[in-house]
Write a protein that holds these residues in place. Structure first.
Motif, PDB file in Angstrom:
ATOM      1  N   ASN A   1       0.837  -1.194   0.000  1.00  0.00           N
ATOM      2  CA  ASN A   1       0.000   0.000   0.000  1.00  0.00           C
ATOM      3  C   ASN A   1       0.877   1.251   0.000  1.00  0.00           C
ATOM      4  O   ASN A   1       1.596   1.520   0.969  1.00  0.00           O
ATOM      5  CB  ASN A   1      -0.920  -0.006   1.230  1.00  0.00           C
TER       6      ASN A   1
ATOM      7  N   GLU B   1      -0.019   4.429   0.016  1.00  0.00           N
ATOM      8  CA  GLU B   1      -0.452   5.501   0.919  1.00  0.00           C
ATOM      9  C   GLU B   1       0.114   5.316   2.325  1.00  0.00           C
ATOM     10  O   GLU B   1       0.618   6.253   2.946  1.00  0.00           O
ATOM     11  CB  GLU B   1      -1.985   5.564   0.981  1.00  0.00           C
TER      12      GLU B   1
ATOM     13  N   HIS C   1      -7.467   5.999   9.582  1.00  0.00           N
ATOM     14  CA  HIS C   1      -6.950   5.691   8.244  1.00  0.00           C
ATOM     15  C   HIS C   1      -6.364   4.277   8.192  1.00  0.00           C
ATOM     16  O   HIS C   1      -5.308   4.050   7.591  1.00  0.00           O
ATOM     17  CB  HIS C   1      -5.880   6.709   7.838  1.00  0.00           C
TER      18      HIS C   1
ATOM     19  N   TYR D   1      -5.195   2.575   4.924  1.00  0.00           N
ATOM     20  CA  TYR D   1      -3.889   2.860   4.315  1.00  0.00           C
ATOM     21  C   TYR D   1      -2.894   1.717   4.524  1.00  0.00           C
ATOM     22  O   TYR D   1      -1.905   1.624   3.791  1.00  0.00           O
ATOM     23  CB  TYR D   1      -3.298   4.131   4.909  1.00  0.00           C
TER      24      TYR D   1
END
Length: 421
Positions: free
Chosen positions: A161, A163, A236, A239
Protein backbone atom coordinates in the motif's frame (compact mmCIF):
# COMPACT_ATOMS: atom_id res chain seq x y z
CA UNK A 1 -56.56 -29.19 -2.09
CA UNK A 2 -53.68 -27.47 -3.73
CA UNK A 3 -50.32 -27.05 -2.07
CA UNK A 4 -48.84 -23.56 -1.66
CA UNK A 5 -45.32 -24.99 -1.95
CA UNK A 6 -43.48 -23.77 -5.02
CA UNK A 7 -40.26 -25.52 -6.05
CA UNK A 8 -37.13 -23.39 -6.05
CA UNK A 9 -35.35 -22.64 -9.25
CA UNK A 10 -31.78 -23.74 -9.87
CA UNK A 11 -30.51 -20.17 -9.39
CA UNK A 12 -32.28 -19.84 -6.03
CA UNK A 13 -30.91 -23.17 -4.80
CA UNK A 14 -27.36 -22.10 -5.73
CA UNK A 15 -27.85 -18.75 -3.98
CA UNK A 16 -28.88 -20.50 -0.75
CA UNK A 17 -25.67 -22.54 -0.67
CA UNK A 18 -22.84 -21.08 1.47
CA UNK A 19 -20.09 -19.33 -0.39
CA UNK A 20 -16.71 -20.97 -0.87
CA UNK A 21 -15.11 -18.61 1.65
CA UNK A 22 -17.89 -19.27 4.16
CA UNK A 23 -17.55 -23.00 3.67
CA UNK A 24 -13.82 -22.80 4.35
CA UNK A 25 -14.46 -20.69 7.41
CA UNK A 26 -17.09 -23.09 8.73
CA UNK A 27 -14.84 -26.08 8.16
CA UNK A 28 -12.05 -24.59 10.23
CA UNK A 29 -12.23 -24.77 13.97
CA UNK A 30 -10.24 -22.60 16.34
CA UNK A 31 -7.22 -24.59 17.56
CA UNK A 32 -6.93 -25.28 21.26
CA UNK A 33 -3.97 -24.15 23.36
CA UNK A 34 -2.47 -27.63 23.21
CA UNK A 35 -2.74 -27.72 19.42
CA UNK A 36 -1.39 -24.19 19.17
CA UNK A 37 1.75 -24.82 21.21
CA UNK A 38 2.25 -28.22 19.61
CA UNK A 39 2.37 -26.42 16.26
CA UNK A 40 4.75 -23.65 17.29
CA UNK A 41 7.16 -25.97 19.13
CA UNK A 42 7.17 -29.13 17.01
CA UNK A 43 6.28 -27.93 13.53
CA UNK A 44 9.91 -27.66 12.34
CA UNK A 45 13.16 -29.52 12.97
CA UNK A 46 14.82 -26.11 13.20
CA UNK A 47 13.32 -25.76 16.68
CA UNK A 48 15.95 -28.21 17.90
CA UNK A 49 18.27 -25.19 18.03
CA UNK A 50 16.26 -24.04 21.06
CA UNK A 51 18.81 -26.08 23.02
CA UNK A 52 20.99 -22.95 22.89
CA UNK A 53 18.55 -21.17 25.24
CA UNK A 54 19.42 -23.25 28.33
CA UNK A 55 23.06 -23.28 27.21
CA UNK A 56 22.98 -19.47 27.29
CA UNK A 57 21.79 -19.37 30.90
CA UNK A 58 24.22 -22.12 31.87
CA UNK A 59 27.26 -20.52 30.24
CA UNK A 60 26.65 -17.15 31.91
CA UNK A 61 25.86 -18.69 35.29
CA UNK A 62 29.03 -20.79 35.29
CA UNK A 63 31.03 -17.96 33.69
CA UNK A 64 32.39 -19.89 30.75
CA UNK A 65 34.76 -18.36 28.23
CA UNK A 66 33.46 -15.14 26.67
CA UNK A 67 33.52 -16.64 23.18
CA UNK A 68 31.11 -19.44 24.18
CA UNK A 69 28.86 -17.00 26.02
CA UNK A 70 28.63 -14.76 22.97
CA UNK A 71 28.00 -17.60 20.50
CA UNK A 72 25.40 -19.34 22.67
CA UNK A 73 23.53 -16.07 23.31
CA UNK A 74 23.49 -15.20 19.62
CA UNK A 75 22.39 -18.69 18.52
CA UNK A 76 19.62 -18.72 21.14
CA UNK A 77 18.01 -15.59 19.69
CA UNK A 78 17.75 -17.06 16.18
CA UNK A 79 15.16 -19.83 16.91
CA UNK A 80 13.32 -17.52 19.30
CA UNK A 81 13.05 -15.00 16.48
CA UNK A 82 11.59 -17.68 14.24
CA UNK A 83 8.99 -18.60 16.86
CA UNK A 84 8.07 -14.96 17.32
CA UNK A 85 7.62 -14.64 13.57
CA UNK A 86 5.33 -17.65 13.47
CA UNK A 87 3.22 -16.31 16.34
CA UNK A 88 2.99 -12.91 14.64
CA UNK A 89 1.98 -14.53 11.36
CA UNK A 90 -0.78 -16.55 13.03
CA UNK A 91 -2.04 -13.54 14.96
CA UNK A 92 -2.18 -11.42 11.80
CA UNK A 93 -4.75 -13.84 10.34
CA UNK A 94 -7.17 -12.89 13.12
CA UNK A 95 -6.47 -9.30 14.16
CA UNK A 96 -5.09 -7.99 10.87
CA UNK A 97 -1.62 -7.11 9.71
CA UNK A 98 -1.65 -3.54 11.09
CA UNK A 99 -2.27 -4.50 14.71
CA UNK A 100 -0.02 -7.53 14.38
CA UNK A 101 2.84 -5.42 13.05
CA UNK A 102 2.36 -2.90 15.84
CA UNK A 103 2.47 -5.65 18.46
CA UNK A 104 5.58 -7.21 16.92
CA UNK A 105 7.37 -3.84 16.81
CA UNK A 106 6.44 -3.21 20.44
CA UNK A 107 7.68 -6.61 21.60
CA UNK A 108 10.84 -6.27 19.54
CA UNK A 109 11.62 -2.84 20.96
CA UNK A 110 11.24 -4.13 24.50
CA UNK A 111 14.84 -5.34 24.33
CA UNK A 112 16.12 -1.92 23.22
CA UNK A 113 14.08 -0.25 25.95
CA UNK A 114 15.53 -2.50 28.65
CA UNK A 115 19.07 -1.91 27.38
CA UNK A 116 18.46 1.84 27.19
CA UNK A 117 17.06 2.10 30.71
CA UNK A 118 19.95 0.07 32.12
CA UNK A 119 22.53 2.26 30.38
CA UNK A 120 20.68 5.43 31.39
CA UNK A 121 20.67 4.55 35.08
CA UNK A 122 24.43 3.92 34.85
CA UNK A 123 25.00 7.31 33.20
CA UNK A 124 26.14 5.81 29.89
CA UNK A 125 24.58 8.50 27.70
CA UNK A 126 26.70 7.66 24.65
CA UNK A 127 25.55 4.03 24.73
CA UNK A 128 21.90 5.12 25.09
CA UNK A 129 22.02 7.54 22.17
CA UNK A 130 24.09 5.38 19.84
CA UNK A 131 22.07 2.23 20.52
CA UNK A 132 18.78 4.05 19.90
CA UNK A 133 20.04 5.59 16.67
CA UNK A 134 21.58 2.28 15.66
CA UNK A 135 18.21 0.56 16.15
CA UNK A 136 16.58 3.03 13.77
CA UNK A 137 19.27 2.58 11.12
CA UNK A 138 19.13 -1.19 11.51
CA UNK A 139 15.34 -1.22 11.06
CA UNK A 140 15.04 1.03 8.02
CA UNK A 141 18.19 -0.09 6.18
CA UNK A 142 19.43 -3.54 7.19
CA UNK A 143 16.16 -5.28 8.15
CA UNK A 144 13.99 -3.73 5.43
CA UNK A 145 16.76 -4.19 2.87
CA UNK A 146 17.17 -7.87 3.72
CA UNK A 147 13.39 -8.26 3.51
CA UNK A 148 13.29 -6.78 0.01
CA UNK A 149 16.19 -8.97 -1.11
CA UNK A 150 14.67 -12.12 0.41
CA UNK A 151 11.28 -11.39 -1.15
CA UNK A 152 12.95 -10.57 -4.48
CA UNK A 153 14.32 -14.10 -4.63
CA UNK A 154 10.75 -15.41 -5.02
CA UNK A 155 9.12 -12.67 -7.13
CA UNK A 156 10.41 -9.98 -9.49
CA UNK A 157 8.39 -7.14 -7.99
CA UNK A 158 6.45 -6.81 -4.76
CA UNK A 159 3.59 -4.41 -4.15
CA UNK A 160 2.28 -2.86 -0.97
CA UNK A 161 0.00 0.00 0.00
CA UNK A 162 1.69 3.18 -1.23
CA UNK A 163 -0.45 5.50 0.92
CA UNK A 164 0.59 3.82 4.15
CA UNK A 165 4.22 3.67 3.06
CA UNK A 166 4.27 7.39 2.27
CA UNK A 167 2.61 8.21 5.59
CA UNK A 168 5.20 6.17 7.51
CA UNK A 169 8.09 7.66 5.54
CA UNK A 170 6.77 11.18 6.13
CA UNK A 171 6.54 10.51 9.85
CA UNK A 172 10.13 9.24 9.85
CA UNK A 173 11.18 12.45 8.07
CA UNK A 174 9.44 14.54 10.73
CA UNK A 175 11.17 12.57 13.49
CA UNK A 176 14.54 12.99 11.80
CA UNK A 177 14.10 16.77 11.55
CA UNK A 178 12.94 16.99 15.17
CA UNK A 179 15.96 15.02 16.42
CA UNK A 180 18.28 17.30 14.40
CA UNK A 181 17.05 20.51 16.05
CA UNK A 182 19.03 20.06 19.32
CA UNK A 183 22.23 19.43 17.34
CA UNK A 184 21.66 22.60 15.33
CA UNK A 185 20.98 24.57 18.52
CA UNK A 186 24.06 23.20 20.27
CA UNK A 187 26.31 24.09 17.34
CA UNK A 188 24.98 27.62 16.96
CA UNK A 189 24.25 28.70 20.55
CA UNK A 190 26.71 28.51 23.44
CA UNK A 191 24.47 30.12 26.05
CA UNK A 192 23.38 28.47 29.26
CA UNK A 193 25.19 27.01 32.22
CA UNK A 194 26.23 23.40 32.59
CA UNK A 195 24.27 21.25 34.98
CA UNK A 196 26.23 20.87 38.20
CA UNK A 197 24.96 17.36 39.13
CA UNK A 198 25.97 16.01 35.71
CA UNK A 199 28.07 12.87 36.00
CA UNK A 200 28.94 12.33 32.35
CA UNK A 201 32.30 10.53 32.37
CA UNK A 202 33.29 12.23 29.10
CA UNK A 203 32.63 15.69 30.55
CA UNK A 204 30.01 16.59 27.97
CA UNK A 205 27.33 17.92 30.29
CA UNK A 206 24.47 19.66 28.45
CA UNK A 207 23.45 23.26 29.00
CA UNK A 208 20.11 24.13 30.58
CA UNK A 209 18.81 25.40 27.23
CA UNK A 210 19.65 22.14 25.53
CA UNK A 211 17.88 20.20 28.25
CA UNK A 212 14.75 22.32 27.89
CA UNK A 213 14.71 21.84 24.12
CA UNK A 214 15.32 18.09 24.39
CA UNK A 215 12.58 17.56 26.95
CA UNK A 216 10.12 19.78 25.07
CA UNK A 217 10.72 18.04 21.74
CA UNK A 218 10.41 14.67 23.48
CA UNK A 219 6.94 15.61 24.66
CA UNK A 220 5.96 16.70 21.15
CA UNK A 221 7.29 13.49 19.63
CA UNK A 222 5.24 11.47 22.12
CA UNK A 223 2.07 13.35 21.13
CA UNK A 224 2.80 12.68 17.46
CA UNK A 225 3.19 8.98 18.20
CA UNK A 226 -0.21 8.91 19.90
CA UNK A 227 -1.69 10.54 16.79
CA UNK A 228 0.14 7.97 14.65
CA UNK A 229 -1.44 5.06 16.54
CA UNK A 230 -4.89 6.64 16.14
CA UNK A 231 -4.15 7.20 12.45
CA UNK A 232 -3.14 3.58 11.87
CA UNK A 233 -5.77 1.80 13.92
CA UNK A 234 -8.83 4.03 13.63
CA UNK A 235 -9.13 6.88 11.15
CA UNK A 236 -6.95 5.69 8.24
CA UNK A 237 -6.51 1.98 8.85
CA UNK A 238 -7.27 1.31 5.16
CA UNK A 239 -3.89 2.86 4.31
CA UNK A 240 -2.18 -0.14 5.89
CA UNK A 241 -4.03 -2.96 4.18
CA UNK A 242 -2.24 -5.02 1.59
CA UNK A 243 -4.37 -5.79 -1.40
CA UNK A 244 -4.15 -8.61 -3.95
CA UNK A 245 -2.33 -10.94 -1.59
CA UNK A 246 -3.59 -14.33 -2.66
CA UNK A 247 -1.15 -16.37 -0.60
CA UNK A 248 -3.12 -15.82 2.59
CA UNK A 249 -6.14 -17.71 1.23
CA UNK A 250 -4.27 -21.00 1.24
CA UNK A 251 -2.96 -20.69 4.78
CA UNK A 252 -4.57 -22.43 7.71
CA UNK A 253 -5.04 -20.99 11.17
CA UNK A 254 -2.84 -23.13 13.41
CA UNK A 255 -2.96 -21.05 16.61
CA UNK A 256 -5.78 -19.42 18.51
CA UNK A 257 -5.49 -15.63 19.05
CA UNK A 258 -5.16 -16.01 22.84
CA UNK A 259 -2.44 -18.65 22.49
CA UNK A 260 -0.61 -16.52 19.91
CA UNK A 261 -0.69 -13.48 22.23
CA UNK A 262 0.58 -15.52 25.16
CA UNK A 263 3.32 -16.99 22.96
CA UNK A 264 4.35 -13.47 21.92
CA UNK A 265 4.67 -12.36 25.55
CA UNK A 266 6.51 -15.51 26.62
CA UNK A 267 8.94 -15.59 23.68
CA UNK A 268 9.65 -11.87 24.01
CA UNK A 269 10.46 -12.30 27.71
CA UNK A 270 12.87 -15.16 27.02
CA UNK A 271 14.41 -13.23 24.14
CA UNK A 272 14.92 -10.22 26.40
CA UNK A 273 16.95 -12.31 28.84
CA UNK A 274 19.01 -13.88 26.05
CA UNK A 275 19.55 -10.48 24.45
CA UNK A 276 20.63 -9.05 27.80
CA UNK A 277 23.22 -11.80 28.11
CA UNK A 278 24.28 -11.15 24.53
CA UNK A 279 24.65 -7.42 25.15
CA UNK A 280 26.69 -8.12 28.27
CA UNK A 281 29.02 -10.38 26.30
CA UNK A 282 29.35 -8.08 23.30
CA UNK A 283 31.38 -5.41 25.08
CA UNK A 284 33.84 -7.89 26.54
CA UNK A 285 34.11 -9.69 23.21
CA UNK A 286 34.69 -6.39 21.44
CA UNK A 287 37.47 -5.49 23.86
CA UNK A 288 39.05 -8.88 23.29
CA UNK A 289 39.09 -8.30 19.53
CA UNK A 290 39.75 -4.49 19.69
CA UNK A 291 36.41 -3.24 18.33
CA UNK A 292 35.70 0.55 18.83
CA UNK A 293 33.06 1.53 21.40
CA UNK A 294 31.06 3.63 18.93
CA UNK A 295 30.83 0.64 16.61
CA UNK A 296 29.48 -1.43 19.51
CA UNK A 297 26.70 1.00 20.37
CA UNK A 298 25.71 1.94 16.82
CA UNK A 299 26.09 -1.40 15.03
CA UNK A 300 26.61 -4.44 17.26
CA UNK A 301 24.05 -3.75 20.01
CA UNK A 302 21.15 -2.89 17.64
CA UNK A 303 21.94 -5.81 15.35
CA UNK A 304 21.86 -8.23 18.27
CA UNK A 305 18.79 -6.80 19.99
CA UNK A 306 16.87 -6.50 16.69
CA UNK A 307 17.46 -10.12 15.71
CA UNK A 308 13.82 -10.94 16.42
CA UNK A 309 12.52 -8.25 14.09
CA UNK A 310 15.07 -9.23 11.44
CA UNK A 311 13.84 -12.80 11.14
CA UNK A 312 10.15 -11.87 11.41
CA UNK A 313 10.27 -9.18 8.71
CA UNK A 314 12.24 -11.42 6.33
CA UNK A 315 9.79 -14.27 6.89
CA UNK A 316 6.83 -11.98 6.14
CA UNK A 317 8.48 -10.72 2.93
CA UNK A 318 9.10 -14.29 1.75
CA UNK A 319 5.38 -14.99 2.32
CA UNK A 320 4.55 -11.90 0.22
CA UNK A 321 3.26 -10.01 3.26
CA UNK A 322 5.23 -6.88 2.45
CA UNK A 323 2.82 -4.57 4.21
CA UNK A 324 3.39 -6.42 7.47
CA UNK A 325 7.17 -6.44 6.86
CA UNK A 326 7.17 -2.67 6.37
CA UNK A 327 5.03 -2.16 9.44
CA UNK A 328 7.53 -4.19 11.48
CA UNK A 329 10.59 -2.34 10.15
CA UNK A 330 9.42 1.24 9.70
CA UNK A 331 6.90 0.97 12.53
CA UNK A 332 9.66 -0.15 14.88
CA UNK A 333 11.83 2.80 13.84
CA UNK A 334 8.92 5.20 14.37
CA UNK A 335 8.32 3.72 17.79
CA UNK A 336 11.99 4.19 18.73
CA UNK A 337 12.15 7.84 17.63
CA UNK A 338 8.71 8.92 18.85
CA UNK A 339 8.17 6.77 21.93
CA UNK A 340 11.28 5.07 23.34
CA UNK A 341 13.69 8.01 23.01
CA UNK A 342 11.22 10.54 24.49
CA UNK A 343 10.42 8.19 27.38
CA UNK A 344 14.14 7.74 28.12
CA UNK A 345 14.63 11.51 28.15
CA UNK A 346 11.69 11.99 30.51
CA UNK A 347 12.87 9.10 32.70
CA UNK A 348 16.32 10.68 32.87
CA UNK A 349 14.68 13.93 33.95
CA UNK A 350 12.88 12.08 36.76
CA UNK A 351 15.93 10.17 38.05
CA UNK A 352 18.31 13.11 37.66
CA UNK A 353 20.21 11.93 34.58
CA UNK A 354 20.51 14.83 32.06
CA UNK A 355 19.95 12.80 28.89
CA UNK A 356 19.35 14.87 25.74
CA UNK A 357 18.46 14.09 22.14
CA UNK A 358 21.48 15.95 20.83
CA UNK A 359 23.35 13.62 18.49
CA UNK A 360 26.77 14.21 17.00
CA UNK A 361 26.97 15.77 13.54
CA UNK A 362 28.06 12.47 12.00
CA UNK A 363 25.10 10.61 13.52
CA UNK A 364 22.62 13.35 12.56
CA UNK A 365 23.72 13.38 8.91
CA UNK A 366 23.72 9.58 8.82
CA UNK A 367 20.14 9.46 10.07
CA UNK A 368 19.05 12.11 7.55
CA UNK A 369 20.46 10.37 4.46
CA UNK A 370 19.06 7.02 5.63
CA UNK A 371 15.54 8.41 6.01
CA UNK A 372 15.90 10.16 2.65
CA UNK A 373 16.76 6.88 0.91
CA UNK A 374 13.87 5.13 2.69
CA UNK A 375 11.43 7.81 1.51
CA UNK A 376 12.60 7.59 -2.10
CA UNK A 377 12.43 3.79 -2.28
CA UNK A 378 9.04 3.01 -0.71
CA UNK A 379 6.95 5.99 -1.82
CA UNK A 380 5.79 4.25 -5.04
CA UNK A 381 4.40 1.17 -3.28
CA UNK A 382 6.75 -1.23 -5.08
CA UNK A 383 9.99 -2.95 -4.18
CA UNK A 384 12.64 -5.08 -5.87
CA UNK A 385 15.78 -6.85 -4.75
CA UNK A 386 17.84 -3.97 -6.20
CA UNK A 387 16.26 -1.50 -3.76
CA UNK A 388 16.99 -3.85 -0.89
CA UNK A 389 20.59 -4.18 -2.04
CA UNK A 390 20.99 -0.39 -1.98
CA UNK A 391 19.69 -0.26 1.60
CA UNK A 392 22.08 -2.97 2.75
CA UNK A 393 25.05 -1.34 1.02
CA UNK A 394 24.30 2.01 2.65
CA UNK A 395 24.13 0.32 6.05
CA UNK A 396 27.49 -1.37 5.44
CA UNK A 397 28.97 1.97 4.38
CA UNK A 398 27.71 3.54 7.62
CA UNK A 399 29.15 0.64 9.59
CA UNK A 400 32.58 1.15 8.05
CA UNK A 401 32.35 4.89 8.66
CA UNK A 402 31.41 4.29 12.31
CA UNK A 403 34.43 2.09 12.86
CA UNK A 404 36.79 4.59 11.24
CA UNK A 405 35.08 7.64 12.77
CA UNK A 406 36.27 6.88 16.29
CA UNK A 407 39.79 5.79 15.33
CA UNK A 408 40.68 8.47 12.83
CA UNK A 409 38.42 11.06 14.44
CA UNK A 410 40.44 10.80 17.65
CA UNK A 411 43.66 11.18 15.64
CA UNK A 412 42.25 14.29 13.96
CA UNK A 413 41.28 15.83 17.30
CA UNK A 414 44.76 15.18 18.71
CA UNK A 415 46.44 16.74 15.67
CA UNK A 416 44.08 19.73 15.84
CA UNK A 417 44.79 20.35 19.51
CA UNK A 418 48.55 20.09 18.90
CA UNK A 419 48.39 22.59 16.05
CA UNK A 420 46.44 25.04 18.18
CA UNK A 421 49.03 24.80 20.91
Amino acid sequence: MTSSYLPLSAEERVAMLPSEHAAKTMSKHEPSWVESFHYILFDSWFNLTLVFVPLTFLSHTLEWDITFRFLFSFMAIVPLAKLLGEATDQLSMKVGQTISGLLNASFGNAVETIVGITALLKGEFLIVQSSMLGSVLSDILLVLGCSFVAGGMYRKEARFNAEGARASASLMTFSCISLAIPAVYASSAMTGSQMSPCTDPEDQCPTSGLLIISRGISGLLFLVYCACVLFQLKTHHHYYRQEDNDEDEGEDVRMSPSAACFALFLITAITAFCADYLVASIEETAKKYNVPKTFIGLILLPTASNATEHATAILMAIKNKYQLAIEICVGSAIQITNLVIPLLVILGWIVGQPLTIRFANFETITLFVSVLLLHLLIMNGKSTYLEGTMMIMLYLAIAMACECHEIYGMEYNVLTSLSLE
